[in-house]
Design an enzyme around this catalytic site. Structure first.
Site, PDB file in Angstrom:
ATOM      1  N   ASP A  31      25.937  86.560   2.278  1.00 40.65           N
ATOM      2  CA  ASP A  31      25.430  87.819   2.817  1.00 40.65           C
ATOM      3  C   ASP A  31      23.910  87.750   2.777  1.00 40.65           C
ATOM      4  O   ASP A  31      23.338  87.140   1.872  1.00 40.65           O
ATOM      5  CB  ASP A  31      25.940  89.010   2.000  1.00 40.65           C
ATOM      6  CG  ASP A  31      25.958  90.283   2.829  1.00 40.65           C
ATOM      7  OD1 ASP A  31      27.050  90.769   3.172  1.00 40.65           O
ATOM      8  OD2 ASP A  31      24.851  90.780   3.168  1.00 40.65           O
ATOM      9  N   THR A 122      35.555  93.171  14.636  1.00 44.64           N
ATOM     10  CA  THR A 122      36.113  93.707  15.883  1.00 44.64           C
ATOM     11  C   THR A 122      34.993  93.771  16.913  1.00 44.64           C
ATOM     12  O   THR A 122      34.026  94.492  16.729  1.00 44.64           O
ATOM     13  CB  THR A 122      36.697  95.108  15.641  1.00 44.64           C
ATOM     14  OG1 THR A 122      37.669  94.990  14.614  1.00 44.64           O
ATOM     15  CG2 THR A 122      37.345  95.668  16.896  1.00 44.64           C
ATOM     16  N   PHE A 153      43.522  92.910  10.539  1.00 51.71           N
ATOM     17  CA  PHE A 153      44.319  94.140  10.661  1.00 51.71           C
ATOM     18  C   PHE A 153      44.470  94.810   9.297  1.00 51.71           C
ATOM     19  O   PHE A 153      45.486  95.421   8.993  1.00 51.71           O
ATOM     20  CB  PHE A 153      45.703  93.813  11.251  1.00 51.71           C
ATOM     21  CG  PHE A 153      45.635  93.233  12.651  1.00 51.71           C
ATOM     22  CD1 PHE A 153      45.473  94.057  13.756  1.00 51.71           C
ATOM     23  CD2 PHE A 153      45.710  91.862  12.856  1.00 51.71           C
ATOM     24  CE1 PHE A 153      45.399  93.526  15.048  1.00 51.71           C
ATOM     25  CE2 PHE A 153      45.637  91.317  14.138  1.00 51.71           C
ATOM     26  CZ  PHE A 153      45.479  92.155  15.229  1.00 51.71           C
ATOM     27  N   ASN A 209      44.720  99.042  17.477  1.00 52.88           N
ATOM     28  CA  ASN A 209      44.123 100.204  16.808  1.00 52.88           C
ATOM     29  C   ASN A 209      44.196 101.454  17.679  1.00 52.88           C
ATOM     30  O   ASN A 209      44.467 102.548  17.189  1.00 52.88           O
ATOM     31  CB  ASN A 209      42.662  99.916  16.430  1.00 52.88           C
ATOM     32  CG  ASN A 209      42.585  99.269  15.052  1.00 52.88           C
ATOM     33  OD1 ASN A 209      43.601  99.040  14.405  1.00 52.88           O
ATOM     34  ND2 ASN A 209      41.383  98.986  14.599  1.00 52.88           N
ATOM     35  N   GLY A 254      48.575 115.965  10.425  1.00 52.47           N
ATOM     36  CA  GLY A 254      47.649 116.628   9.514  1.00 52.47           C
ATOM     37  C   GLY A 254      46.257 116.668  10.097  1.00 52.47           C
ATOM     38  O   GLY A 254      46.039 117.182  11.202  1.00 52.47           O
ATOM     39  N   GLY A 258      40.116 109.081  10.587  1.00 44.54           N
ATOM     40  CA  GLY A 258      38.674 108.907  10.426  1.00 44.54           C
ATOM     41  C   GLY A 258      38.470 107.477   9.989  1.00 44.54           C
ATOM     42  O   GLY A 258      39.262 106.610  10.335  1.00 44.54           O
ATOM     43  N   CYS A 261      37.228 102.276  11.354  1.00 43.74           N
ATOM     44  CA  CYS A 261      37.812 101.477  12.443  1.00 43.74           C
ATOM     45  C   CYS A 261      38.287 102.303  13.627  1.00 43.74           C
ATOM     46  O   CYS A 261      37.782 102.136  14.736  1.00 43.74           O
ATOM     47  CB  CYS A 261      38.961 100.653  11.909  1.00 43.74           C
ATOM     48  SG  CYS A 261      38.393  99.355  10.839  1.00 43.74           S
ATOM     49  N   LYS A 264      35.570 104.094  15.867  1.00 40.28           N
ATOM     50  CA  LYS A 264      34.690 103.242  16.665  1.00 40.28           C
ATOM     51  C   LYS A 264      35.468 102.375  17.650  1.00 40.28           C
ATOM     52  O   LYS A 264      35.009 102.112  18.749  1.00 40.28           O
ATOM     53  CB  LYS A 264      33.758 102.431  15.766  1.00 40.28           C
ATOM     54  CG  LYS A 264      34.245 101.094  15.334  1.00 40.28           C
ATOM     55  CD  LYS A 264      33.176 100.372  14.528  1.00 40.28           C
ATOM     56  CE  LYS A 264      33.798  99.311  13.652  1.00 40.28           C
ATOM     57  NZ  LYS A 264      34.619  98.310  14.322  1.00 40.28           N
ATOM     58  N   LYS A 322      40.651 108.703   3.528  1.00 39.54           N
ATOM     59  CA  LYS A 322      42.076 108.557   3.215  1.00 39.54           C
ATOM     60  C   LYS A 322      42.185 108.160   1.745  1.00 39.54           C
ATOM     61  O   LYS A 322      41.165 107.821   1.128  1.00 39.54           O
ATOM     62  CB  LYS A 322      42.744 107.537   4.133  1.00 39.54           C
ATOM     63  CG  LYS A 322      42.248 106.120   3.949  1.00 39.54           C
ATOM     64  CD  LYS A 322      43.135 105.155   4.691  1.00 39.54           C
ATOM     65  CE  LYS A 322      42.973 103.754   4.130  1.00 39.54           C
ATOM     66  NZ  LYS A 322      43.863 102.795   4.700  1.00 39.54           N
TER      67      LYS A 322
HETATM   68  C1  UDX Z   1      42.940 100.759  10.309  1.00 39.40           C
HETATM   69  C2  UDX Z   1      44.090  99.852  10.780  1.00 39.40           C
HETATM   70  O1  UDX Z   1      45.332 100.303  10.218  1.00 39.40           O
HETATM   71  C3  UDX Z   1      43.832  98.417  10.402  1.00 39.40           C
HETATM   72  O2  UDX Z   1      44.848  97.583  10.945  1.00 39.40           O
HETATM   73  C4  UDX Z   1      42.475  97.992  10.967  1.00 39.40           C
HETATM   74  O3  UDX Z   1      42.177  96.670  10.609  1.00 39.40           O
HETATM   75  C5  UDX Z   1      41.392  98.930  10.491  1.00 39.40           C
HETATM   76  O4  UDX Z   1      41.726 100.277  10.837  1.00 39.40           O
HETATM   77  P1  UDX Z   1      42.169 101.906   8.017  1.00 39.40           P
HETATM   78  O5  UDX Z   1      41.125 102.593   8.827  1.00 39.40           O
HETATM   79  O6  UDX Z   1      41.766 101.253   6.738  1.00 39.40           O
HETATM   80  O7  UDX Z   1      42.905 100.746   8.885  1.00 39.40           O
HETATM   81  O8  UDX Z   1      43.271 102.977   7.630  1.00 39.40           O
HETATM   82  P2  UDX Z   1      44.736 103.398   8.074  1.00 39.40           P
HETATM   83  O9  UDX Z   1      45.589 103.413   6.881  1.00 39.40           O
HETATM   84  O10 UDX Z   1      45.213 102.647   9.236  1.00 39.40           O
HETATM   85  O11 UDX Z   1      44.491 104.924   8.484  1.00 39.40           O
HETATM   86  C6  UDX Z   1      43.586 105.244   9.533  1.00 39.40           C
HETATM   87  C7  UDX Z   1      43.399 106.731   9.629  1.00 39.40           C
HETATM   88  O12 UDX Z   1      44.559 107.354  10.158  1.00 39.40           O
HETATM   89  C8  UDX Z   1      43.128 107.444   8.310  1.00 39.40           C
HETATM   90  O13 UDX Z   1      42.133 108.421   8.559  1.00 39.40           O
HETATM   91  C9  UDX Z   1      44.437 108.104   7.954  1.00 39.40           C
HETATM   92  O14 UDX Z   1      44.257 109.257   7.189  1.00 39.40           O
HETATM   93  C10 UDX Z   1      44.971 108.420   9.339  1.00 39.40           C
HETATM   94  N1  UDX Z   1      46.441 108.491   9.400  1.00 39.40           N
HETATM   95  C11 UDX Z   1      47.188 107.360   9.186  1.00 39.40           C
HETATM   96  C12 UDX Z   1      47.071 109.687   9.738  1.00 39.40           C
HETATM   97  O15 UDX Z   1      46.418 110.714   9.947  1.00 39.40           O
HETATM   98  N2  UDX Z   1      48.433 109.706   9.865  1.00 39.40           N
HETATM   99  C13 UDX Z   1      49.202 108.591   9.676  1.00 39.40           C
HETATM  100  O16 UDX Z   1      50.416 108.696   9.809  1.00 39.40           O
HETATM  101  C14 UDX Z   1      48.561 107.386   9.310  1.00 39.40           C
END
Ligand code: UDX
Length: 438
Positions: A31, A122, A153, A209, A254, A258, A261, A264, A322
């Site tokens: 880094d 990405t 992922f 995504n 719900g 956010g 990933c 954006k 989350k």
């Molecule tokens: C996501 C993708 O899942 C992952 O494959 C990619 O590499 C990066 O982006 P991440 O952002 O870490 O991963 O979280 P994820 O668990 O996928 O949840 C994404 C968002 O969706 C969170 O804000 C979560 O609260 C929301 N979410 C998820 C819901 O509101 N409802 C759901 O059923 C699942």
């Protein structure tokens, strides 16, 4: 034992580097941020991720993982260089590729033997070709290299498990021999490997995504319909999820998505489409539906508090975007706290791990060390993040502490009937008043 270099020790870089080391490879993670590298050398992680400290410590001790700021050192004897730097959103929703370009240039300037550059960040479709041009141009003398796209992922909070048990590995390249070599690195993961061309691999990441984000926005739209028709979206999701064509995951209604990933990536895919003259209606609506969730919470809570939240004290249960992460990027809590403050409420916050980050981002929110002391004297609580510890709260105790027992359960973690039986004015999202939610 293969030697691998990982450029960028952010989320993806540190997790991938540590996991590749754990699979028996020799990994040098680089880094340009000296403080970050110095901290890692002292065992201090740049991010909160369950299990990461132990994984890093174990592999550093075994001599399979080390950290550096020097490209020369990182590339010496290395056959694979993973690029895992950040690709934040640019001003118009496009991806900002300055860190990818800088990494490619530094690799080109410092490589001394043939190398496979593997892009994990990405990046917009077409970036792999662009990286190849940058490397060609920046090399002091021509040395063979190939570019392979290998999108990640990983989900924050379960990134190590996701790396070790992927649903698939996607590889894209114009050089099949290079793709096969990278495939070999992933064989111990025993997942299907899809090998395709560069642009298709880059697109698979965006499409995946965007699909998941759309699935969440879809169930959130269904939630609103459930609410007015007296159905319970939680049970609707269960009933839908048993259909193998639909699947049970990403159907939790719900507050929507956010994080670093989905926001954006959906924006960037829509931007790429629009740049080519297309009108990506579903993607645009997916974003509108998602951000509307945050406004809805404030509107519904205002109704619950008889039309005004002015001078009311509202506690936010959870601040991270989350559970199991301290990440506050595009967290619903930030928009909700600001809207509540703007409407004249006093806002309190508690989160099991993101308080330090949250303090800097939300100076107007008074932070508390535990959920009970936060609840004391509150006019209402909002469940913003579905941390397990909130599911275990003693609602009876909470009720005794609050000024008025009002709970807006924006992640649907409580049983509406139980909460109401305890005397709470309870509301979830999409839990119809005539159905189970009544
Ligand atoms: C996501 C993708 O899942 C992952 O494959 C990619 O590499 C990066 O982006 P991440 O952002 O870490 O991963 O979280 P994820 O668990 O996928 O949840 C994404 C968002 O969706 C969170 O804000 C979560 O609260 C929301 N979410 C998820 C819901 O509101 N409802 C759901 O059923 C699942």
């Amino acid at each position: 034992m293969k030697q691998i270099c990982v450029v960028g020790v952010g989320y993806v870089g540190i997790v991938s580097g540590a996991c590749f080391a754990d699979l028996g490879n020799r990994v040098i993670a680089l880094d340009i941020d000296e403080k970050r590298v110095a901290n890692l050398n002292k065992g201090i992680m740049p991010i909160y991720e369950p299990g990461l400290d132990e994984l890093v410590e174990r592999n550093v001790k075994a001599g399979r993982l080390s950290f550096t700021t020097s490209y020369k050192e990182a590339l010496d004897g290395t056959e694979f260089a993973f690029i895992a730097v950040g690709t934040p959103s640019g001003v118009e929703g496009d991806a900002d590729l300055q860190y990818v370009a800088a990494a490619a240039r530094s690799i080109a300037e410092n490589m001394t033997e043939p190398l496979i550059l593997i892009n994990k960040s990405t990046v917009p479709v077409g970036t792999g070709d662009w990286v190849a041009d940058i490397v060609k141009e920046a090399q002091p003398k021509p040395i063979d290299f190939s570019v392979v796209s290998c999108p990640e992922f990983l989900r924050e909070g379960s990134a190590i498990g996701d790396f070790m048990n992927p649903h698939r590995t996607v590889l894209g390249s114009q050089d099949m021999e290079a793709a096969e070599k990278v495939a070999h690195l992933h064989l111990p993961l025993r997942a299907p490997i899809v090998i395709t061309n560069l642009r298709t691999a880059e697109m698979i990441k965006y499409a995946s995504n965007a699909f998941l984000a759309t699935k969440i926005s879809f169930i959130n739209e269904v939630a609103d319909i459930c609410e007015v028709l007296g159905a319970d979206v939680k049970e609707v999701s269960v009933g839908m999820g048993y259909d193998k064509r639909i699947g049970p995951m990403f159907l939790d209604a719900g507050l929507g998505w956010g994080g670093s990933c989905f926001p954006k990536d959906v924006r960037a895919l829509a931007f790429m489409a629009e740049e080519k003259g297309l009108d990506p209606k579903i993607l645009n609506e997916t974003m509108i539906v998602n951000y509307r969730r945050r406004e809805l919470v404030v509107e519904h809570l205002t109704e619950m508090l008889d039309g005004s939240i002015k001078e009311k004290t509202i506690g936010l249960l959870g601040l991270a975007f989350k559970p199991n992460t301290d990440d506050m990027r595009d967290a619903p809590s930030t928009d909700i706290a600001k809207a509540l403050n703007a409407a004249g409420a006093t806002v309190r916050g508690y989160d099991p791990v993101s308080m330090d980050v949250a303090r800097g981002l939300l100076p107007a929110v008074k932070m508390f060390d535990d959920p009970y002391s936060m609840a004391e004297g509150c006019d209402a609580l909002i469940v913003v993040t579905e941390w397990n510890e909130f599911k275990q709260l003693s609602l009876k105790k909470v009720k005794g502490l609050m000024k008025t027992p009002v709970i807006f359960d924006a992640r649907n973690i409580y049983d509406p009937a139980e909460a109401r039986e305890l005397g709470f004015n309870y509301r979830g999202m999409g839990r119809g008043f005539n159905g189970n939610g009544s």
